[in-house]
Design an enzyme around this catalytic site. Structure first.
Site, PDB file in Angstrom:
ATOM      1  CG  ASN A   1     -14.884  -9.813  89.130  1.00 41.96           C
ATOM      2  OD1 ASN A   1     -15.905  -9.736  88.458  1.00 41.96           O
ATOM      3  ND2 ASN A   1     -14.461  -8.817  89.880  1.00 41.96           N
TER       4      ASN A   1
ATOM      5  CD  GLU B   1     -14.389  -8.683  94.485  1.00 36.15           C
ATOM      6  OE1 GLU B   1     -15.019  -8.208  95.452  1.00 36.15           O
ATOM      7  OE2 GLU B   1     -13.735  -7.984  93.677  1.00 36.15           O
TER       8      GLU B   1
ATOM      9  CD  GLU C   1      -9.161 -11.270  83.122  1.00 35.36           C
ATOM     10  OE1 GLU C   1      -9.697 -11.571  84.210  1.00 35.36           O
ATOM     11  OE2 GLU C   1      -8.640 -10.171  82.907  1.00 35.36           O
TER      12      GLU C   1
ATOM     13  CB  CYS D   1      -3.968  -9.703  86.805  1.00 33.56           C
ATOM     14  SG  CYS D   1      -4.316 -11.435  87.143  1.00 33.56           S
TER      15      CYS D   1
HETATM   16  N1  THU Z   1      -9.905  -8.871  88.346  1.00 32.75           N
HETATM   17  C1  THU Z   1     -10.252  -9.670  87.289  1.00 32.75           C
HETATM   18  O1  THU Z   1     -11.339 -10.258  87.265  1.00 32.75           O
HETATM   19  N2  THU Z   1      -9.361  -9.795  86.274  1.00 32.75           N
HETATM   20  C2  THU Z   1      -8.118  -9.233  86.252  1.00 32.75           C
HETATM   21  O2  THU Z   1      -7.358  -9.486  85.334  1.00 32.75           O
HETATM   22  C3  THU Z   1      -7.706  -8.326  87.322  1.00 32.75           C
HETATM   23  C4  THU Z   1      -8.646  -8.153  88.435  1.00 32.75           C
HETATM   24  C5  THU Z   1     -10.858  -8.720  89.451  1.00 32.75           C
HETATM   25  C6  THU Z   1     -10.391  -9.329  90.740  1.00 32.75           C
HETATM   26  C7  THU Z   1     -11.187  -8.542  91.750  1.00 32.75           C
HETATM   27  O3  THU Z   1     -12.449  -9.153  91.921  1.00 32.75           O
HETATM   28  C8  THU Z   1     -11.399  -7.194  91.095  1.00 32.75           C
HETATM   29  O4  THU Z   1     -11.072  -7.364  89.724  1.00 32.75           O
HETATM   30  C9  THU Z   1     -10.555  -6.085  91.677  1.00 32.75           C
HETATM   31  O5  THU Z   1      -9.229  -6.413  91.682  1.00 32.75           O
END
Ligand code: THU
Length: 129
Positions: free
Chosen positions: A45, A47, A58, A89
Site C-alpha cells: 500500500n 498512502e 492488492e 477491500c
Molecule cells: N489497504 C490495502 O492495502 N488493501 C486493502 O484491501 C484495504 C486497505 C490499505 C490502504 C491503507 O493504506 C491502509 O490499508 C489502511 O486502510
C-alpha cells in the site's frame, strides 16, 4: 496450487509489506498475485497526504502484473501483521475479478493463513455482460 508456489506467493506478499508507505494509517499491507505464466508480482500500500490518493497493496500487485503483459491471474495473497486477518477491500476485489476466474484468495497474518474463493468474497461482481 502446489505448496511450493503457495509459499513463494506468501513470501512475496510478506516481503512487499516491508516496503509499505503507510505513515498515515500505520497499517502495512503486502499482496502478491500469481499469473498464468507462473510469474509472481507483488505490491504494497502506498498512502498519500490527501488520503484519497492512497493505493491498496492488492491493486498495486494487479496493476504491476497487467502492465507487464499478464491478463490472467490465478491466485492472490494478502498479508498484514494485524491480529485479525485483513481482507481485500471491495474495490480491489472488483479489479481482481476483471482478470481472474473464481480463484483462491489467500489471507495471511503472522499466526497463519486462510484460503477463500473470489466468489465467496465477491459473489456479485459488476460486469457489462
Ligand atoms: N489497504 C490495502 O492495502 N488493501 C486493502 O484491501 C484495504 C486497505 C490499505 C490502504 C491503507 O493504506 C491502509 O490499508 C489502511 O486502510
Amino acid at each position: 496450487m502446489e505448496n511450493e508456489v503457495l509459499d513463494k506467493l506468501l513470501d512475496a506478499a510478506t516481503e512487499a509489506a516491508e516496503h509499505s508507505y503507510s505513515p498515515y494509517s500505520g497499517f502495512p499491507v503486502g499482496a502478491a498475485v500469481l499469473t498464468a505464466d507462473g510469474s509472481i508480482y507483488s505490491g504494497t500500500n502506498v498512502e498519500n497526504a490527501s488520503y484519497g490518493a492512497t493505493m491498496c497493496a492488492e491493486r498495486v500487485a494487479i496493476f504491476k502484473a497487467v502492465s507487464e503483459g499478464a491478463d490472467k491471474i490465478l491466485a492472490l495473497a494478502v498479508y498484514t501483521s494485524a491480529a485479525e486477518f485483513a481482507f481485500p477491500c471491495g474495490m480491489c476485489l472488483q479489479v481482481l475479478s476483471e482478470f481472474a476466474e473464481d480463484i483462491p484468495v489467500i489471507v495471511a497474518g503472522d499466526s497463519g493463513m486462510k484460503t477463500f474463493s473470489l466468489s465467496e468474497l465477491l459473489p456479485h461482481r459488476f460486469g457489462r455482460e
